[in-house]
Design a protein around this motif. Structure first.
Motif: not given
Length: 189
Positions: A145-146, A70-72, A114-116
């Motif tokens: 997102h995680v 899953a992605e939240i 999803d690190l910037n």
């Protein structure tokens, strides 16, 4: 005769000292009160979830059920609500609370962000915002997102994933020419 002159000289000297001690002097006192107002460094951590049914963003609170793979949506930003420019850093800590009766060592690498890396730089366990944050400004998101690895097995069934984010700020003025030179960071919890 010399004795009389000496006694007269002593009496004149004592009268002179007494007269000097009781004479008035002109004097003046003036007081200036200067009020100097200091600024402040104050930030607000913003965590936003996906758009709600009305199209607006809502704060991410409470528990969310997820499955492996899953992605939240979880957008993390910091707003400068103080009156002075500030350097910003964040810490992100993850953990699993396994369900009752489940043993093993949880693998927190199964949680990904999803690190910037354009606006934030990781160093010594912290994520530093690359530029100072002016009053009223908000950072670019650290992540939006995680995701949870598809390889999560039954060990994680009915467990809880914890993501703790702590924001720190320190003044920019007279405090280094970059976020990495800044001093005075608040102590970690």
């Amino acid at each position: 005769m010399k004795k009389k002159i000496l006694i007269c000289a002593v009496i004149i000297a004592l009268l002179s000292v007494a007269a000097y001690g009781t004479s008035a002097f002109f004097s003046h006192t003036q007081k200036a009160t200067n009020v100097i107002t200091t600024g402040n460094v104050k930030i607000e951590l913003q965590e936003i979830s996906a758009s709600n049914a009305n199209g607006g963003a809502t704060p991410l609170e409470g528990e969310i059920s997820v499955l492996p793979g899953a992605e939240i949506t979880k957008t993390v930003k910091v707003k400068n609500v103080g009156s002075n420019s500030a350097w910003i850093r964040l810490s992100v800590d993850t953990a699993f609370l396994l369900a009752d009766g489940v043993s093993g060592t949880p693998d927190t690498s199964l949680i990904k962000f999803d690190l910037n890396t354009k606006n934030w730089t990781e160093k010594d366990g912290y994520y530093y915002y690359n530029t100072s944050l002016e009053p009223g400004e908000t950072t670019e998101p650290l992540f939006t997102h995680v995701s949870f690895a598809p390889s999560m097995d039954n060990t994680y069934q009915n467990s809880k994933a914890l993501i703790d984010i702590t924001a720190y700020a320190t003044q920019k003025a007279h405090n280094g020419s970059s976020v990495f030179e800044a001093a005075g960071w608040p102590a970690a919890d």
